[in-house]
Design an enzyme around this catalytic site. Sequence first.
Site, short mmCIF file in Angstrom:
data_model
loop_
_atom_site.label_atom_id
_atom_site.label_comp_id
_atom_site.label_asym_id
_atom_site.label_seq_id
_atom_site.Cartn_x
_atom_site.Cartn_y
_atom_site.Cartn_z
N HIS A 129 3.65 -1.22 3.77
CA HIS A 129 3.04 0.10 3.54
C HIS A 129 4.20 1.06 3.30
CE1 HIS A 129 -0.05 3.23 4.00
NE2 HIS A 129 0.83 3.92 4.71
N SER B 147 0.87 -1.17 0.00
CA SER B 147 0.00 0.00 0.00
C SER B 147 0.91 1.22 0.00
CB SER B 147 -0.93 0.00 1.20
OG SER B 147 -0.21 -0.24 2.40
N ASP C 99 -1.55 14.57 16.35
CA ASP C 99 -0.61 15.26 17.24
C ASP C 99 -1.27 16.48 17.86
OD1 ASP C 99 1.66 13.62 17.02
OD2 ASP C 99 1.99 14.37 14.99
N PHE D 155 12.74 14.14 11.40
CA PHE D 155 11.39 13.58 11.55
C PHE D 155 11.42 12.42 12.56
CE2 PHE D 155 7.68 11.25 9.50
CZ PHE D 155 6.75 12.08 10.10
N GLU E 53 1.34 5.48 0.77
CA GLU E 53 0.79 6.64 1.47
C GLU E 53 1.23 7.92 0.78
OE1 GLU E 53 0.73 6.54 5.80
OE2 GLU E 53 1.54 8.58 5.80
C1 FAD Z 1 0.61 4.92 9.94
C2 FAD Z 1 0.51 6.29 10.55
C3 FAD Z 1 -0.22 7.27 9.90
C4 FAD Z 1 -0.34 8.55 10.44
N1 FAD Z 1 -1.07 9.50 9.76
C5 FAD Z 1 -1.25 10.72 10.30
C6 FAD Z 1 -2.05 11.71 9.66
O1 FAD Z 1 -2.59 11.49 8.57
N2 FAD Z 1 -2.21 12.91 10.27
C7 FAD Z 1 -1.64 13.20 11.47
O2 FAD Z 1 -1.84 14.32 11.98
N3 FAD Z 1 -0.87 12.29 12.11
C8 FAD Z 1 -0.66 11.07 11.57
N4 FAD Z 1 0.12 10.13 12.23
C9 FAD Z 1 0.79 10.51 13.49
C10 FAD Z 1 -0.13 10.35 14.70
O3 FAD Z 1 -1.24 11.20 14.59
C11 FAD Z 1 0.67 10.73 15.94
O4 FAD Z 1 1.68 9.80 16.20
C12 FAD Z 1 -0.16 11.01 17.19
O5 FAD Z 1 0.69 11.58 18.17
C13 FAD Z 1 -0.78 9.77 17.81
O6 FAD Z 1 -1.87 9.36 17.10
P1 FAD Z 1 -2.31 7.80 17.20
O7 FAD Z 1 -3.54 7.58 16.49
O8 FAD Z 1 -1.14 6.98 16.88
O9 FAD Z 1 -2.61 7.79 18.76
P2 FAD Z 1 -3.11 6.66 19.79
O10 FAD Z 1 -3.08 5.33 19.10
O11 FAD Z 1 -4.38 7.15 20.33
O12 FAD Z 1 -1.97 6.77 20.79
C14 FAD Z 1 -0.63 6.39 20.49
C15 FAD Z 1 0.09 6.01 21.76
O13 FAD Z 1 0.33 7.16 22.54
C16 FAD Z 1 -0.02 6.92 23.88
N5 FAD Z 1 -0.82 8.04 24.32
C17 FAD Z 1 -1.74 8.67 23.59
N6 FAD Z 1 -2.26 9.68 24.28
C18 FAD Z 1 -1.65 9.68 25.47
C19 FAD Z 1 -1.74 10.46 26.61
N7 FAD Z 1 -2.60 11.49 26.68
N8 FAD Z 1 -0.93 10.17 27.67
C20 FAD Z 1 -0.08 9.13 27.61
N9 FAD Z 1 0.07 8.34 26.54
C21 FAD Z 1 -0.70 8.61 25.49
C22 FAD Z 1 -0.79 5.66 23.96
O14 FAD Z 1 -0.16 4.75 24.84
C23 FAD Z 1 -0.75 5.09 22.58
O15 FAD Z 1 -0.18 3.84 22.53
C24 FAD Z 1 0.29 8.85 11.69
C25 FAD Z 1 1.04 7.86 12.35
C26 FAD Z 1 1.16 6.59 11.79
C27 FAD Z 1 1.98 5.55 12.51
#
Ligand code: FAD
Length: 312
Positions: A274, A20, A114, A224, A22
Amino acid sequence: MDSARLSRFNQTGPAGIRVSFEFFPPKTAEMEQSLWEAIARLAPLQPNFVSVTYGAGGSTRERTHATVKRILAETMLTPAAHLTCVAATRSEVDTVIGAYASAGVRHIVALRGDPLGGIGERFSPHPGGYENAADLVGGIKRIADVEISVSAYPEKHPESATVAADIDMLKAKVDAGASRAITQFFFENSLYLRYLDRVRASGINIPIVPGILPVQNFKQTKSFAERTGASVPDWLARRFDGLDEDPATRKLIAAAVAAEQVLDLVDQGVTDFHFYTMNRADLVYAICHLLGLRPGQQRQMRPQPFIETERA
Ligand SMILES: Cc1cc2nc3c(=O)[nH]c(=O)nc-3n(C[C@H](O)[C@H](O)[C@H](O)COP(=O)(O)OP(=O)(O)OC[C@H]3O[C@@H](n4cnc5c(N)ncnc54)[C@H](O)[C@@H]3O)c2cc1C
């Protein structure tokens, strides 16, 4: 030639490898053009899906949507739209989910996103917004019948206290309805494989697809990586050492590094990849070729209607 690799490769066969790609939504007309050149080049490899990122703080909401819609209209590819919880109420996010569903999008990559202040700031959910990615997955499931992918972090997310806490969050996302995780990029395959063992030991059985970042620009990749908690091994830095002014050699090294990484993963039994394309096709195309993928005979770009220009 390594006979172990050859035999595993032949057993799996190119048909067993799934990729896939991105992309990120373009900001300018020039970036739009290079994105579409990349899509047109990579489409014949018939990826499992192509995903389009959602800018920090939801800043690309319209552009992500426009790019996904154009992929639906002009290609035979399956788009996956990234979506985050940042800076939006539940109802605003639900509107985006509904708009994707009615546009025909059948795959969403659900993320927390983020913090608005950038990586390193403390994340606090928007008042009335989704709390985290697991909460968002549940919301999407309630609204639309779509496939949901989520993130995974072989070196743990920078905000996670421990790998165990990180895997607990992944489990919550799976329990809420995610059916695939895509990892943050990594350069040491042992980190991914160890993580995979821990994920499986926690009873998580969905595919954990390795995210591969071909190093288009080492300096950018390093900065990054520092922000996202991915480690950059010394051996990798040494390989790019002294090449700042030599893009041609840099590209060859980048291809060699990524080739080594994916072929080693194939040797370990990995079949799905990916690729973080950075909207460029050449390195990714070459690595896919090495993985045995060849352009399909089926058309992947839809023929565009002929628009007659105004006659003088
Ligand atoms: C494949 C991929 C695609 C991405 N695409 C995008 C995108 O399109 N746009 C973008 O803006 N970002 C993107 N990101 C980055 C991502 O948004 C960030 O890493 C963000 O900080 C966490 O989002 P998540 O969904 O991984 O969080 P979650 O899965 O909700 O959390 C990630 C980890 O952080 C820890 N955590 C979360 N919140 C807290 C907290 N408040 N206190 C303590 N621990 C915490 C948890 O233990 C969890 O395991 C991407 C990352 C990946 C790996």
